[in-house]
Design a protein around this motif. Structure first.
Motif, mmCIF file in Angstrom:
data_model
loop_
_atom_site.group_PDB
_atom_site.id
_atom_site.type_symbol
_atom_site.label_atom_id
_atom_site.label_comp_id
_atom_site.label_asym_id
_atom_site.label_seq_id
_atom_site.Cartn_x
_atom_site.Cartn_y
_atom_site.Cartn_z
ATOM 1 N N ARG A 100 33.083 65.476 38.483
ATOM 2 C CA ARG A 100 32.484 66.632 39.158
ATOM 3 C C ARG A 100 31.068 66.891 38.649
ATOM 4 O O ARG A 100 30.433 67.860 39.056
ATOM 5 N N ASP A 143 29.085 75.171 46.296
ATOM 6 C CA ASP A 143 30.310 75.498 45.559
ATOM 7 C C ASP A 143 31.399 75.885 46.557
ATOM 8 O O ASP A 143 31.292 76.909 47.241
ATOM 9 N N SER A 159 34.635 76.396 45.726
ATOM 10 C CA SER A 159 35.786 77.022 45.086
ATOM 11 C C SER A 159 36.091 78.371 45.745
ATOM 12 O O SER A 159 35.194 79.079 46.220
ATOM 13 N N ARG A 210 32.502 72.133 41.076
ATOM 14 C CA ARG A 210 33.902 72.492 40.862
ATOM 15 C C ARG A 210 34.870 71.420 41.331
ATOM 16 O O ARG A 210 36.066 71.545 41.143
ATOM 17 N N SER A 211 34.332 70.356 41.973
ATOM 18 C CA SER A 211 35.190 69.265 42.415
ATOM 19 C C SER A 211 34.318 68.044 42.686
ATOM 20 O O SER A 211 33.089 68.150 42.794
#
Length: 866
Positions: free
Chosen positions: A36, A114, A116, A165-166
Motif C-alpha cells: 500500500r 483514500d 477507506s 489504505r490499500s
C-alpha cells in the motif's frame, strides 16, 4: 506512524546491491500486488521555478518569489535569521512550521484517493531530521570545511513516501498522477512573509514520478542461509543425452565444426538480426495457425501452408501475406560482386575474408553461400570418421560431393525454448542436400526413421549442432529420416547440461521446378512424375540491403533494356519516403526519450571539439543552419558570434530548445540550462530563449537555396538507413549553403577506439538506449479511437512496476527487469573510414576540405563549389 521508529522503505526493484534484502522477480511482482506504499519523486526540486509559486490575495513581487525559491532550494536562510554565521540556531521552529505546512497541503491533495470508509487519510513519510536540512554538530566539522557546506541543499524534500489504505488506492495514485503536476495550497509561517499580511500560497509541483515501495524487511536468516539456498536450488531437468545414441550411424549425415569463423559469425548475426533484416510477414501453417518464430527467405519462398517452394514462374498467382501482393517475391539471394565462375576456392575464401574485414554483411553472406556451394563433403571423411558416432559414407564413395546449385536460403530465429516439429523437407520441392549453418547458440537435433526398411537398429539419433557448425543432410539423412528440434530450455551433450541461447540457422537448399503428373493421380511420389525435375535458376542480386519485391540482377537488366525512359526504371528512387526502420527506431525513439536526452546531454553543455572549432572559424554574423539540432545544445556556441536556424524531425526535442526562456529567470539559468548559457550577451541570450526552430526532415529542409553561410549536422547521418537517403541529405546541405560556404558533418564510426566500451560487428545496428521511466510520458499503444485504451486497467497493472508498465505502452520498447529501465532500440549506421568522403564525391559541386576521426566519430568539412 504508531511504532516507536518510522519504517525504512525500499523501491521494489530487482537490481538491489544489498544481498540481504534481494528479492526475486516473482517476489517483487507479488509485493507490488500487495503493498500500500508509494514512492513520490520530483515533488519540489531543481525544476521549481518562479512561475510555480503564486501568493493568494495579492500580487507577489519578484524579490518575495526569489526569497521563497531560496527557501525551497535550501538557500539564503541567513536572510531570515534562521542561520547566523553559517551555523543553524537552536530555535528552528520556522523550518518545522514550513515543513508541516507543506506536508499538510500534500496530504490534503492526496486524500481524494483514500477509499477507506472512515476516511483515515494518507500517511506521509519523510527522512529523519538529521537529513532534513539540519547541520552537523560543530565538533564534527573538519578544519578546512566551510560550516555552510554542512547545510542541506534542500529544505523541503522533493522525494518522499506515502502510505495509502490499500493496494488498490496505491495503484490508483500511480495511474492517475504519473507525470502530472499538483497544485498545493499551503499556509506559511508569518515570519517568512515579513511585511506581507497574506498567509497562503499555491505551489505547483514538478512532474511526479511515482512507483511502488514497500517496508524494508530482511529475509529470515539473512545471509546465514545463503550457502544452503544455493545447494537446494532446483537444477534444470536433464534431457536425454546425445551419448545414448552414439552407436547409431546415419548415412549422409555430416557435422563439420567451426565451419565459419568467429568474425564471420559475429558479422552475420549483426546483419541477419539487424534493422535491415528482411523478415517475412507471418506465414500460415497447414493447420491454419502461424509460424511463431521469425523467418527470412532468399531466392525462393518456402510456403509452410502448402509445404512447397513458391516458384517465381507461377505468374503471380500466389496471393499473399497481404492482399494483392505476391508472397513469392522474397529478396534475391546475395551474390558475389565478381566473376564467380572463374574464381578458385582460395580466391572465394579471400574475397569473403575481405568482406568480413570491411564489415560488409551481405557481401560476407554471399561469400559464405558460394563457399558452401563448393564445399566438398567427402573431403572431411577419414578412417576415424567412420566410428565417431556421426554418419558417414564409406571411403569407396568418397568421390567429390558438392552442391553447386544451391539457390534457396531460409533463415530461422529460435529463441531459447523454441523448436520445430518432426518433418522431412518436401521431396518434390528440394533436391538432395540440406545444408544447415548454426550461429550463436548450439542445439540438439533429433532424427527419427520415417521409412520402415526392416532395420530397427538405427531408428533414432540425437546430434548436437554446435555454434558455427555446418550440418549436411543427404541421402538417407535427407530422405529416410525425419528431423526435429524439441522445444526445451536445455540440452544434454555428453553428460553436460547446456542452456540454450538464441540460435539463428541458415538452411541452404536446391529448389526444383514443379513436378508434372498424370491427370487424375493424387499425391504421389517423385518417381511417378512424367517429366524429370530440374533445378530452378539462381535468383541473385548484388544490390544490398535485400528487400521483399526485389528484382534479381538478371531481371533488372532485362526490365531496363525494355524501358527507354529513365524515370520508368525499376530502380528504387524513393529516397524521400521514410523507411519503417527510421520511423520506428529513430523518430519514435527520440520523441519518447526527448526529456531524458535534454537532461543528460543538452544541459551538460558538452560539445564536440571539431564542431566547436568549425563554428569558431566562421566569420562573425554568419547565418548557420543546425540541421538535426535536437535540443539545441550548439545554439549558445553559435550565438556567441553568429545566428542560428535549427531544424529537427523530433518535435519533443525541439520543444526543449524552443522553451528555454520558460524554465527560469536569469538568476537561475545556470542551474537549469548549462554553463554555456552564461557566456552569452544579454541580446544573444534573448535569441537563445526564443530560437528559430522548425520541425523538418533533413532530406527536405524548409530553407531557401543559398540562404545560409554555413551549416552543421551533428550525429544525424548515422540515423539514415539507406545510401540514397544519405546522399540526399548531403545534397540538401549543399543546396541551402551559399557558394563558397562550408558545412560540417559528424557521424558514428565503425572503427571505435581500443578503450571504448562499444565494439560494433556490423555497419547497420540497433543500439539500445536505457530510458528512466520518470522521464517518459504515459501513452497508449492502442488506436486513438479506443477511449478505453488510454490507461491500463488495475488488473493489467497488478504486480507490475512503473518501468514495466511504461515499456508496454511504447511500441518496440523492452523492459529490463534487472535494471528496472525501459530499453529503446535506436537504428544506427556505422561509417567506415572514407565512406563519408565517397558519398560526398557523388554529390556534384561538393569539395571535401577536411576529414578527421574524433572519439569514435568521423568528421568531414565540405565546401560548396560552383
Amino acid at each position: 506512524w504508531e511504532r516507536a521508529a518510522p519504517p525504512k522503505f525500499r523501491r521494489l526493484l530487482t537490481n538491489s546491491n544489498s544481498q540481504k534484502f534481494k528479492l526475486t522477480e516473482d517476489e517483487i511482482a507479488d509485493r507490488r500486488g500487495k503493498t500500500r506504499f508509494v514512492y513520490l519523486d520530483n515533488v519540489l526540486g531543481k525544476e521549481l521555478t518562479l512561475d510555480d509559486i503564486t501568493l493568494d490575495g495579492q500580487t507577489m513581487d519578484a524579490s518575495m518569489k526569489n526569497d521563497l525559491m531560496s527557501i525551497f532550494h535550501g538557500e539564503s536562510l541567513d536572510k531570515l535569521g534562521v542561520i547566523k554565521n553559517g551555523l543553524l540556531q537552536q530555535d528552528a521552529r520556522i523550518e518545522d512550521d514550513l515543513r508541516h505546512a507543506f506536508q499538510e497541503a500534500l496530504r490534503d491533495n492526496l486524500s481524494q484517493y483514500d477509499s477507506s470508509k472512515d476516511s483515515l487519510g494518507v500517511e506521509l513519510f519523510v527522512k529523519a531530521d538529521s537529513a532534513a536540512g539540519k547541520k552537523s554538530k560543530p565538533d564534527n566539522i573538519k578544519p578546512k570545511q566551510d560550516p555552510k557546506d554542512t547545510v542541506a541543499t534542500r529544505l523541503l524534500f522533493d522525494h518522499l513516501h506515502i502510505g495509502m489504505r490499500s493496494n488498490d488506492d496505491a495503484t490508483n495514485v500511480i495511474q492517475s498522477l504519473q507525470g502530472k503536476r499538483l497544485q498545493l495550497k499551503m499556509e506559511l509561517p508569518n515570519a517568512l512573509l515579513q511585511n506581507s499580511v497574506a498567509t497562503n500560497i499555491t505551489i505547483t509541483t514538478g512532474k511526479l514520478y511515482i512507483d511502488y515501495a514497500d517496508v524494508l524487511q530482511p529475509r529470515k536468516g539473512n545471509l546465514r542461509n545463503k550457502k544452503n539456498e544455493v545447494k537446494t536450488q532446483k537444477e534444470p531437468s536433464k534431457s536425454e543425452c546425445t551419448s545414448s545414441t552414439d552407436h547409431v550411424h546415419i548415412a549422409g549425415l555430416h557435422v563439420i565444426p567451426n565451419y565459419v569463423s568467429v568474425q564471420e559469425e559475429q558479422m552475420l548475426m549483426a546483419g541477419l538480426t539487424g534493422p535491415h533484416a528482411p523478415w517475412a510477414p507471418p506465414q500460415l501453417t497447414q493447420t491454419g495457425g502461424h509460424i511463431k518464430r521469425r523467418v527470412q527467405h532468399y531466392g525462393y519462398v518456402f510456403d509452410y501452408e502448402s509445404s512447397d517452394v513458391l516458384r517465381r514462374d507461377d505468374g503471380g498467382s500466389n496471393d499473399i501475406f497481404g492482399k494483392g501482393s505476391d508472397k513469392s517475391a522474397c529478396p534475391a539471394l546475395p551474390c558475389m560482386d565478381a566473376n564467380v565462375a572463374e574464381m578458385t576456392d582460395d580466391e572465394v575464401e579471400k574475397w569473403t575474408e575481405r568482406a568480413v574485414e570491411d564489415v560488409k554483411v551481405w557481401e560476407a553472406l554471399a561469400g559464405v553461400i558460394e563457399k558452401t556451394r563448393r564445399f566438398d563433403v567427402s573431403s572431411v571423411l577419414s578412417e576415424g570418421d567412420l566410428n565417431d558416432g556421426v554418419s558417414k559414407m564409406s571411403l569407396d564413395e568418397s568421390t567429390k560431393q558438392t552442391f553447386p546449385h544451391l539457390n534457396q536460403l531460409t533463415i530461422n530465429e529460435y529463441n531459447p525454448g523454441e523448436g520445430i516439429g518432426s518433418h522431412v523437407d518436401t521431396v518434390t520441392a528440394f533436391d538432395d542436400g540440406l545444408l544447415i549453418i548454426t550461429l550463436n547458440g548450439g542445439i540438439v537435433m533429433e532424427f527419427r526413421k520415417a521409412i520402415d526398411d526392416g532395420d530397427e537398429s538405427n531408428m533414432r539419433k540425437l546430434v548436437y549442432l554446435p555454434p558455427r557448425s555446418l550440418a549436411v543432410l543427404s541421402r538417407d539423412a535427407r530422405y529416410k529420416y525425419e528431423h526435429m528440434i524439441v522445444s526445451r530450455m536445455t540440452d544434454t551433450v555428453n553428460g553436460e547440461i547446456i542452456p540454450r541461447k538464441l540460435r539463428v540457422s541458415l538452411t541452404l537448399r536446391t529448389a526444383l521446378t514443379a513436378p508434372v503428373f498424370d491427370k487424375g493421380i493424387g499425391k504421389i511420389s517423385l518417381a511417378q512424375s512424367k517429366v524429370p525435375q530440374s533445378h530452378l535458376p539462381k535468383y541473385e542480386s548484388k544490390v544490398f540491403p535485400p528487400r521483399w519485391g526485389q528484382l534479381s540482377d538478371a531481371a533488372l537488366a532485362n526490365a531496363s533494356s525494355k524501358i527507354g525512359d529513365e524515370e520508368d526504371s525499376p530502380v528504387d528512387r524513393s529516397d524521400l519516403i521514410t523507411p519503417e526502420t527510421e520511423s520506428k527506431h529513430v523518430h519514435a525513439v527520440y520523441d519518447a526519450i526527448a526529456t531524458q536526452w535534454h537532461h543528460t546531454r543538452g544541459k551538460r553543455g558538452v560539445l564536440w571539439p571539431g564542431a566547436t572549432q568549425f563554428i569558431e572559424s566562421l566569420p562573425p554574423g554568419s547565418i548557420i543552419a543546425d540541421v538535426g539540432c535536437g535540443d539545441g545544445k550548439y545554439f549558445a556556441e553559435i550565438l556567441k558570434h553568429s545566428y542560428v536556424i535549427g531544424t529537427d524531425i523530433s518535435e519533443p526535442l525541439l520543444k526543449t530548445a524552443a522553451t528555454r526562456g520558460d524554465d527560469a529567470d536569469d538568476g537561475k539559468r545556470k542551474n537549469i540550462d548549462g554553463p554555456q548559457y552564461q557566456r552569452l550577451s544579454k541580446a544573444k541570450r534573448a535569441l537563445s530563449e526564443n530560437p528559430s526552430v522548425a520541425v523538418a526532415d533533413c532530406l527536405h529542409i524548409p530553407l531557401r537555396s543559398n540562404s545560409c553561410d554555413a551549416a552543421i549536422s551533428i550525429a544525424v547521418m548515422h540515423h539514415l538507413s539507406t545510401e540514397a537517403r544519405r546522399i540526399r541529405c548531403l545534397a540538401e546541405l549543399k543546396r541551402i549553403v551559399k557558394v563558397g560556404g562550408r558545412f560540417n558533418v559528424q557521424a558514428w564510426a565503425l572503427e571505435q577506439e581500443t578503450d571504448s566500451k562499444r565494439k560494433f560487428h556490423g555497419t547497420d545496428l540497433l543500439v539500445p538506449f536505457n530510458a528512466q521511466p520518470k522521464y517518459l510520458q504515459t501513452q497508449a499503444k492502442s488506436s486513438e479511437n479506443d477511449d478505453n485504451s488510454q490507461q491500463p486497467s488495475s488488473a493489467e497493472s497488478k504486480g507490475k512496476g512503473v518501468a514495466q508498465m511504461m515499456a508496454e505502452q511504447y511500441d518496440g520498447a523492452e523492459f529490463d527487469s534487472k535494471k528496472n529501465l525501459v530499453v529503446f532500440q535506436r537504428y544506427c549506421h556505422m561509417y567506415r573510414k572514407g565512406e563519408l568522403e565517397s558519398l560526398c564525391q557523388r554529390v556534384p559541386g561538393l569539395e571535401v576540405l577536411e576529414s578527421a576521426y574524433e572519439k569514435g566519430n568521423w568528421v568531414i568539412t565540405c565546401r560548396v563549389c560552383e
